[in-house]
Write an enzyme that holds these catalytic residues in place. Structure first.
Site, PDB file in Angstrom:
ATOM      1  N   ASP A 149       0.569  -1.122  -0.145  1.00  0.00           N
ATOM      2  CA  ASP A 149       0.013   0.022  -0.070  1.00  0.00           C
ATOM      3  C   ASP A 149       1.148   1.273  -0.072  1.00  0.00           C
ATOM      4  OD1 ASP A 149      -2.325   1.268   0.007  1.00  0.00           O
ATOM      5  OD2 ASP A 149      -3.301  -0.030   1.512  1.00  0.00           O
ATOM      6  N   ASP A 238      -9.853   3.536  -3.519  1.00  0.00           N
ATOM      7  CA  ASP A 238     -10.495   2.412  -3.254  1.00  0.00           C
ATOM      8  C   ASP A 238     -11.923   2.190  -3.906  1.00  0.00           C
ATOM      9  OD1 ASP A 238      -8.311   1.785  -1.594  1.00  0.00           O
ATOM     10  OD2 ASP A 238      -9.200   2.171   0.192  1.00  0.00           O
TER      11      ASP A 238
END
Length: 461
Positions: A149, A238
């Site tokens: 991430d 996202d």
């Protein structure tokens, strides 16, 4: 005429994403990820339940073989003695290695999560500056996959120039960027690339192969360097279980699809544009929305990671996830490229629109020519596939048309095929010549519409 001096460079870029074992990551990953289902509320039991459900429901047999642990699996501090990440003993009583052994015993692979920053998005220790020890630790534990991430990047590692795809609205390259790069800037020199390449190199130094999934949200034009770094790269923020719109840092399906169409060029074997994890089974999606979401993610050769509790999934959603024809397209061993728009539909070609992206797509597989017709409207409509417009088909030839959702033949047609679609639904069609013969077994070039792609959207050649 293409200059031959480019060939060694292009070959190097392609091969850079091929792991040492020569097989991991060639095709889009299929599996389960915990984030959309559980967020930080995780425990080993939930992963073992998911794995067993994958076996019992036939998902493993369909090709889903990764069980991936997302954020929040470790303690908040590294080991003082070893500098290693420490699994939370309440969540993983036998450690990650123990969980890996149990997942492997079921015939599946285990994935883990970390971050190219000081902390993960959930506030746990990140791997920036600890790449070597973390890669060695995961390899020792028997981990097979890393999602990496992009939260909590220290100031000294922040890119000098910015490119955040959510801020780009279809204009010039510098549109709405806080610190735009000068014309001709080489994004492979950015600090983002250095951060992600450090982990690439650390993973490559291990005796165990881990699939490397970059999750940098499309920043720093990852589509220009992702396939030289990992096997997949996130191209946007996202996902959220909704058709459209934005929800804090998350987005509905149509905004994600819209942007993906402008950054697909690097997707092929060994490197895949990641549209984010699946939301099949989540929220209040209609059956049509679910089909469009899964069908287009599969068609664009995105990794397909299930993100819903599998012990509570509805049969209809399970049937979508197990659709063998769409999975076969996604996992085709001969044609690595994605389905691409051959025209836009409601809007002019190459229109940037987060509500009504392109509606007409085609692609090849070993079975034939596939066509995907998307209805972005909130009402039913009829879509027509005109054979003269579809790469690989001929306008005056007769073709057999098969519905990949129902697995039934729709008959033979000449010049065009029309289908009525519910609101927000997608037709998934297979075209073959009579008797099932492939209409065009040779690899096709880009659809004609790509000749009109605005040059300001083209990456470095």
């Amino acid at each position: 005429m293409r200059s031959t001096t480019l060939l060694p460079l292009l070959a190097a870029v392609v091969l850079a994403g091929v792991p040492k074992d020569g097989k991991t990551g060639k095709l889009p990953a299929l599996g389960f990820n915990s984030w959309n289902a559980f967020h930080c509320d995780i425990h080993e039991d939930k992963f073992l339940v998911a794995a067993q459900e994958m076996v019992d429901t036939g998902l493993l047999a369909a090709g889903y073989n990764y069980v991936n642990i997302d954020d929040c699996w470790s303690l908040h501090d590294r080991s003082n003695a070893t500098g290693r990440l420490v699994p939370d003993p309440e969540k993983f009583p036998d450690g990650i290695s123990g969980t890996a052994d149990k997942i492997h015993a079921l015939g599946m692979k285990l994935g883990i999560y970390s971050d190219a920053g000081s902390l993960t998005c959930g506030g746990y220790p990140g791997s920036l500056g600890h790449e070597a020890v973390d890669a060695a630790t995961w390899a020792e534990w028997g981990v097979d996959y890393l999602k990496y991430d992009n939260c909590n990047v220290p100031d000294n590692w922040t890119d000098i120039y910015t490119y955040w795809p959510e801020n780009w609205l279809g204009g010039g390259a510098a549109e709405n960027q806080s610190s735009p790069a000068p014309a001709g800037y080489d994004w492979t020199t950015s600090r983002s690339v250095t951060r992600y390449n450090r982990m690439r190199d650390a993973l490559g130094a291990q005796d165990r192969t881990l699939l490397y999934s970059l999750c940098n949200w499309g920043h720093a034009h990852v589509e220009q360097w992702g396939n030289a770094t990992g096997q997949s790269w996130r191209m946007w923020g996202d996902i959220w279980p909704a058709w459209s719109g934005r929800f804090d840092y998350s987005w509905g399906f149509m905004p994600i699809l819209n942007h993906a169409l402008f950054v697909l060029d690097a997707t092929d074997f060994w490197g895949h544009t990641d549209l984010d994890m699946l939301e099949v089974g989540n929220g209040n999606l209609t059956a049509a929305e679910t089909r469009s979401h899964f069908g287009l993610w599969a068609a664009l050769k995105s990794p397909l990671l299930i993100g819903t509790p599998l012990d509570a999934i509805k049969e209809a959603d399970l049937a979508v996830l197990k659709n063998w024809e769409l999975l076969a397209f996604n996992q085709d061993a001969v044609y690595g490229g994605p389905a691409r728009p051959y025209k836009w539909g409601l809007n002019k070609d190459w229109t940037w629109n987060q509500t009504h992206p392109a509606e007409f797509y085609s692609g090849q597989s070993t079975r034939g020519i596939h066509v995907f017709l998307l209805n972005t409207l909130d009402t039913a409509t009829t879509k027509t596939a005109v054979f003269a417009e579809i790469p690989g088909l001929k306008k005056d030839k007769v073709y057999e048309v098969r519905d990949m959702w129902t697995h039934k033949s729709l008959g033979t047609f000449k010049r065009k095929f029309s289908v009525k679609l519910q609101a927000r639904d997608t037709a998934a069609l297979l075209f073959t010549e009579k008797g099932g013969k492939h209409p065009h077994p040779g690899h096709l070039g880009l659809p004609q519409v790509y000749k009109g792609k605005p040059k300001r959207w083209l990456g470095p050649q």
